[in-house]
Design a protein around this motif. Structure first.
Motif, PDB file in Angstrom:
ATOM      1  N   CYS A 171       0.798  -1.237   0.000  1.00 33.35           N
ATOM      2  CA  CYS A 171       0.000   0.000   0.000  1.00 33.35           C
ATOM      3  C   CYS A 171       0.826   1.281   0.000  1.00 33.35           C
ATOM      4  CB  CYS A 171      -0.936   0.020   1.213  1.00 33.35           C
ATOM      5  SG  CYS A 171      -1.974  -1.440   1.393  1.00 33.35           S
ATOM      6  N   TYR A 172       1.963   1.281   0.679  1.00 32.52           N
ATOM      7  CA  TYR A 172       2.615   2.540   1.000  1.00 32.52           C
ATOM      8  C   TYR A 172       3.953   2.800   0.317  1.00 32.52           C
ATOM      9  CZ  TYR A 172      -0.819   2.622   4.833  1.00 32.52           C
ATOM     10  OH  TYR A 172      -1.978   2.625   5.570  1.00 32.52           O
ATOM     11  N   VAL A 173       4.881   1.837   0.361  1.00 30.46           N
ATOM     12  CA  VAL A 173       6.278   2.170   0.022  1.00 30.46           C
ATOM     13  C   VAL A 173       6.524   2.337  -1.472  1.00 30.46           C
ATOM     14  CG1 VAL A 173       7.145   1.002   2.091  1.00 30.46           C
ATOM     15  CG2 VAL A 173       7.031  -0.255  -0.072  1.00 30.46           C
ATOM     16  N   ALA A 174       5.679   1.773  -2.317  1.00 27.66           N
ATOM     17  CA  ALA A 174       5.985   1.747  -3.756  1.00 27.66           C
ATOM     18  C   ALA A 174       5.406   2.926  -4.533  1.00 27.66           C
ATOM     19  CB  ALA A 174       5.476   0.438  -4.365  1.00 27.66           C
ATOM     20  N   SER A 175       4.648   3.788  -3.904  1.00 24.52           N
ATOM     21  CA  SER A 175       3.938   4.848  -4.638  1.00 24.52           C
ATOM     22  C   SER A 175       4.641   6.191  -4.555  1.00 24.52           C
ATOM     23  CB  SER A 175       2.519   5.003  -4.090  1.00 24.52           C
ATOM     24  OG  SER A 175       1.772   3.823  -4.253  1.00 24.52           O
ATOM     25  N   PRO A 176       4.460   7.041  -5.587  1.00 30.47           N
ATOM     26  CA  PRO A 176       4.905   8.440  -5.502  1.00 30.47           C
ATOM     27  C   PRO A 176       3.827   9.274  -4.817  1.00 30.47           C
ATOM     28  CG  PRO A 176       3.991   8.022  -7.657  1.00 30.47           C
ATOM     29  CD  PRO A 176       3.901   6.710  -6.915  1.00 30.47           C
ATOM     30  N   ALA A 177       4.083  10.548  -4.670  1.00 27.76           N
ATOM     31  CA  ALA A 177       3.109  11.440  -4.042  1.00 27.76           C
ATOM     32  C   ALA A 177       1.961  11.734  -4.997  1.00 27.76           C
ATOM     33  CB  ALA A 177       3.784  12.734  -3.605  1.00 27.76           C
ATOM     34  N   ASN A 178       0.901  12.331  -4.461  1.00 24.99           N
ATOM     35  CA  ASN A 178      -0.269  12.627  -5.292  1.00 24.99           C
ATOM     36  C   ASN A 178      -0.118  13.931  -6.073  1.00 24.99           C
ATOM     37  OD1 ASN A 178      -0.508  14.462  -3.199  1.00 24.99           O
ATOM     38  ND2 ASN A 178      -2.207  13.397  -2.210  1.00 24.99           N
ATOM     39  N   THR A 179       1.058  14.573  -6.021  1.00 32.83           N
ATOM     40  CA  THR A 179       1.344  15.742  -6.845  1.00 32.83           C
ATOM     41  C   THR A 179       2.724  15.569  -7.467  1.00 32.83           C
ATOM     42  OG1 THR A 179       2.498  17.038  -5.137  1.00 32.83           O
ATOM     43  CG2 THR A 179       0.089  17.160  -5.168  1.00 32.83           C
ATOM     44  N   VAL A 180       3.020  16.406  -8.474  1.00 32.09           N
ATOM     45  CA  VAL A 180       4.344  16.334  -9.105  1.00 32.09           C
ATOM     46  C   VAL A 180       5.357  17.200  -8.362  1.00 32.09           C
ATOM     47  CG1 VAL A 180       3.388  15.833 -11.376  1.00 32.09           C
ATOM     48  CG2 VAL A 180       3.782  18.215 -10.703  1.00 32.09           C
ATOM     49  N   GLY A 181       4.906  17.876  -7.319  1.00 35.62           N
ATOM     50  CA  GLY A 181       5.816  18.744  -6.579  1.00 35.62           C
ATOM     51  C   GLY A 181       6.935  17.955  -5.930  1.00 35.62           C
ATOM     52  N   ILE A 182       8.144  18.444  -6.067  1.00 31.85           N
ATOM     53  CA  ILE A 182       9.292  17.741  -5.492  1.00 31.85           C
ATOM     54  C   ILE A 182       9.223  17.742  -3.971  1.00 31.85           C
ATOM     55  CG2 ILE A 182      10.739  19.811  -5.531  1.00 31.85           C
ATOM     56  CD1 ILE A 182      13.120  17.963  -6.133  1.00 31.85           C
ATOM     57  N   GLU A 183       8.627  18.801  -3.390  1.00 31.45           N
ATOM     58  CA  GLU A 183       8.551  18.867  -1.937  1.00 31.45           C
ATOM     59  C   GLU A 183       7.613  17.800  -1.386  1.00 31.45           C
ATOM     60  OE1 GLU A 183       7.090  22.172   1.253  1.00 31.45           O
ATOM     61  OE2 GLU A 183       8.812  22.703  -0.001  1.00 31.45           O
ATOM     62  N   ASP A 184       6.464  17.596  -2.034  1.00 27.54           N
ATOM     63  CA  ASP A 184       5.534  16.564  -1.565  1.00 27.54           C
ATOM     64  C   ASP A 184       6.132  15.171  -1.693  1.00 27.54           C
ATOM     65  OD1 ASP A 184       3.594  18.266  -0.730  1.00 27.54           O
ATOM     66  OD2 ASP A 184       2.302  18.049  -2.483  1.00 27.54           O
ATOM     67  N   ASN A 185       6.893  14.932  -2.751  1.00 29.46           N
ATOM     68  CA  ASN A 185       7.530  13.624  -2.904  1.00 29.46           C
ATOM     69  C   ASN A 185       8.630  13.427  -1.863  1.00 29.46           C
ATOM     70  OD1 ASN A 185       6.662  11.938  -5.461  1.00 29.46           O
ATOM     71  ND2 ASN A 185       6.487  14.100  -6.027  1.00 29.46           N
ATOM     72  N   ALA A 186       9.320  14.502  -1.514  1.00 29.90           N
ATOM     73  CA  ALA A 186      10.320  14.409  -0.443  1.00 29.90           C
ATOM     74  C   ALA A 186       9.641  14.128   0.898  1.00 29.90           C
ATOM     75  CB  ALA A 186      11.129  15.706  -0.376  1.00 29.90           C
TER      76      ALA A 186
ATOM     77  N   ALA B  18      11.842  -5.612  -0.675  1.00 35.63           N
ATOM     78  CA  ALA B  18      12.986  -4.843  -1.163  1.00 35.63           C
ATOM     79  C   ALA B  18      12.688  -4.243  -2.540  1.00 35.63           C
ATOM     80  CB  ALA B  18      14.233  -5.726  -1.218  1.00 35.63           C
ATOM     81  N   GLU B  19      12.031  -5.026  -3.405  1.00 37.50           N
ATOM     82  CA  GLU B  19      11.676  -4.524  -4.740  1.00 37.50           C
ATOM     83  C   GLU B  19      10.654  -3.393  -4.655  1.00 37.50           C
ATOM     84  OE1 GLU B  19      10.319  -7.966  -6.762  1.00 37.50           O
ATOM     85  OE2 GLU B  19      12.324  -8.855  -7.003  1.00 37.50           O
ATOM     86  N   ALA B  20       9.697  -3.505  -3.713  1.00 41.91           N
ATOM     87  CA  ALA B  20       8.687  -2.455  -3.551  1.00 41.91           C
ATOM     88  C   ALA B  20       9.334  -1.160  -3.067  1.00 41.91           C
ATOM     89  CB  ALA B  20       7.612  -2.912  -2.572  1.00 41.91           C
ATOM     90  N   VAL B  21      10.281  -1.263  -2.144  1.00 36.48           N
ATOM     91  CA  VAL B  21      10.976  -0.080  -1.654  1.00 36.48           C
ATOM     92  C   VAL B  21      11.736   0.598  -2.791  1.00 36.48           C
ATOM     93  CG1 VAL B  21      12.838   0.741  -0.149  1.00 36.48           C
ATOM     94  CG2 VAL B  21      11.174  -0.906   0.723  1.00 36.48           C
TER      95      VAL B  21
END
Length: 563
Positions: free
Chosen positions: A465-480, A506-509
């Motif tokens: 559910c959690y480790v493999a996804s990016p943020a819900n915006t393209v903003g670099i700050e939200d992804n950080a 490990a692959e999901a991370v």
């Protein structure tokens, strides 16, 4: 399996937007324990009157030394006599609390002995808290905020009644009333309006006025010690009552309903929807909005001490031909030899420092205090308020963290020595993940139904559910920010010995690290140039990814050693 280990024996119910989940709480069942404090009794009349005279005449050192001698009497004996400890009336304790932080005895002190008063007052109040405790010392009555003196009207005030018109309690308060501005209109209890207004200003000084923060930090630490000790003692008293009734029926709450934290929550000034005003105070950072919401407590508070008088020798002769004008152009302050205290200059980049917290030592120091306040709010709300209010508190707190500048966000999310219980930390971590992940992320109920029902954070949830996804915006700050929360989630499970290495994990991370880095490189629509904080956010994102890879490698090595 509980997400945070077995440190807490109780669960509470909280909500995660549209769906509800079971989670853990900082509260624990009350147990009957021996009282850790000495009994208290009123200060003998003669001593009380001596202290009152000293305090009203501003002979604070004499008053504090006298109180310390009465507090310490008999405590040095190897076998305590059990004799009750004399405690001054609330009006005197309230004044001593004001002296801890008042500018005239801290940042605006003219004489060295004035500076000593603040430390002496704090020392006595800390000793009183440790020996007598907050309930026996009646700190609830002493530390109440009000707009006018609660100890009675000023002498000569119209309508001032006689003692015969008062109840016994009112008559006692009338006789215990202190005269003088420091004990009344200039006190922290009158100037501060309420606890949260005062807390908001105190946190503003962490960024804007470091010379004031030095003393407000000490005041906040003491007040938190009082609030925490008050809650713990009242929980013990409720446990005593439960034991006395043979543990039948619901757990008693009568003592905790009189707790100081609930008193501050229920003040008339707090009648705003939910916890918005309180959370605004807890996140005050000296920015424009915080500064307008929480102004200085004491009059002209940021000013420093008066400079030594440099009264010049005046020209008494009026000789216009030789440009001698006597004292004609002297203003009132110069003529009287009085100079205004200088106002310390605010840093030019104060707002920027407020936005990037770890560049400001005061803002970094304040994080633990903010979290301690939240822990108290969480516990009191769980025990004494409706479940819906607890849900809203956690949602609002997580939402406030989510929009913080990156450095302040990182301080709140990734603290290793965290004042919050692991259970509370887990709940906030899941709330933040819900706010930062795309709306189509996999529901934890599908990955681990049993764990989600218990409010747990588990390996299946992390992996699927959690480790493999990016943020819900393209903003670099939200992804950080998302990267920091994911990293923190892994470390939370690591600290509870609940992380098990698998190749799929490990692959999901690794997929998540790459997905966030890739999404952060996308340009926002219509963005002409990179934001000022992009370089910083890029460094945070890259560093967090490296740390997660190290964690996975350590897990793999540990799993290999076990085999």
């Amino acid at each position: 399996m509980a997400a945070s280990g077995s440190s807490s024996p109780l669960s509470f119910y909280t909500a995660n937007d549209s769906h509800a989940e079971q989670s853990t709480t900082p509260s624990s069942p009350a147990r009957a324990k021996p009282c850790p404090y000495r009994q208290a009794r009123k200060l003998p009349r003669e001593l009380k009157e001596h202290c009152q005279i000293f305090l009203e005449e501003q002979l604070y050192t004499c008053a504090i030394n006298l109180l310390n001698s009465t507090l310490g009497a008999g405590l040095s004996r190897r076998t305590p006599t059990g004799k009750a400890v004399p405690v001054p009336p609330p009006s005197q304790l309230a004044l001593l609390n004001t002296l801890i932080v008042h500018p005239l005895h801290t940042t605006r002190a003219d004489e060295p002995e004035h500076l000593d008063v603040s430390g002496l007052a704090l020392g006595y109040l800390r000793n009183l808290l440790a020996i007598v405790g907050p309930v026996n010392a009646d700190l609830r009555a002493a530390f109440r905020f009000c707009s006018v003196s609660r100890w009675g009207r000023r002498p000569g005030h119209a309508g001032h009644g006689s003692d015969s018109d008062m109840s016994d309690g009112e008559a006692d308060r009338h006789h215990d009333r202190l005269r003088g501005r420091m004990a009344n209109e200039a006190s922290v209890w009158s100037r501060g309006q309420d606890l949260w207004t005062t807390v908001g200003w105190a946190f503003n000084t962490a960024t804007l006025h470091p010379h004031r923060w030095r003393y407000w930090r000490v005041w906040l630490e003491y007040m938190l010690d009082v609030l925490e000790a008050d809650w713990a003692e009242r929980e013990r008293l409720d446990g005593e009552a439960h034991e006395a009734h043979g543990k039948t029926g619901d757990e008693p709450l009568a003592s905790r309903r009189q707790s100081m934290i609930l008193m501050y929550l229920d003040q008339p000034e707090n009648r705003q929807p939910g916890f918005k005003r309180i959370l605004k105070a807890l996140f005050a950072d000296g920015g424009g909005l915080s500064s307008s919401s929480f102004s200085e407590v004491f009059e002209k508070e940021p000013r420093g001490p008066r400079k030594g008088s440099k009264k010049r020798k005046r020209e008494q002769t009026l000789d216009l031909d030789n440009d001698k004008f006597g004292d004609y152009f002297d203003d009132a302050s110069t003529s009287s030899g009085i100079s205004e205290p200088p106002t310390p200059q605010k840093p030019r980049d104060a707002r920027r420092e407020a936005s990037f917290g770890c560049s400001n030592p005061g803002l970094a120091e304040s994080v633990a205090l903010r979290l301690r306040f939240f822990r108290l709010l969480s516990e009191a709300t769980f025990v004494l308020r409706k479940r819906s209010e607890l849900n809203q508190l956690y949602r609002d707190f997580a939402a406030a963290i989510k929009v913080l500048p990156l450095h302040m966000f990182s301080l709140l999310v990734t603290q290793r020595e965290n004042p919050l219980l692991p259970e509370t930390h887990v709940t906030l971590t899941k709330e933040l993940l819900h706010l930062l992940l795309p709306s189509n992320y996999k529901d934890p109920r599908k990955a681990d139904p049993e764990g989600e029902a218990m409010g747990s954070l588990t390996m299946p949830m992390l992996e699927h559910c959690y480790v493999a996804s990016p943020a819900n915006t393209v903003g670099i700050e939200d992804n950080a920010k998302l990267s920091l929360v994911v990293e923190n989630a892994i470390q939370l499970l690591w600290s509870c010995d609940m992380v098990v290495y698998t190749e799929s994990f490990a692959e999901a991370v690794e997929r998540g690290i790459k997905a966030r880095e890739a999404k952060a490189k996308k340009k926002r629509t219509g963005r002409a140039r990179a934001d000022a904080g992009d370089t910083l956010a890029q460094d945070v994102l890259a560093s967090s990814g490296k740390r997660m890879r190290v964690l996975v490698q350590a897990l793999e090595a540990s799993a290999g050693m076990q085999h």
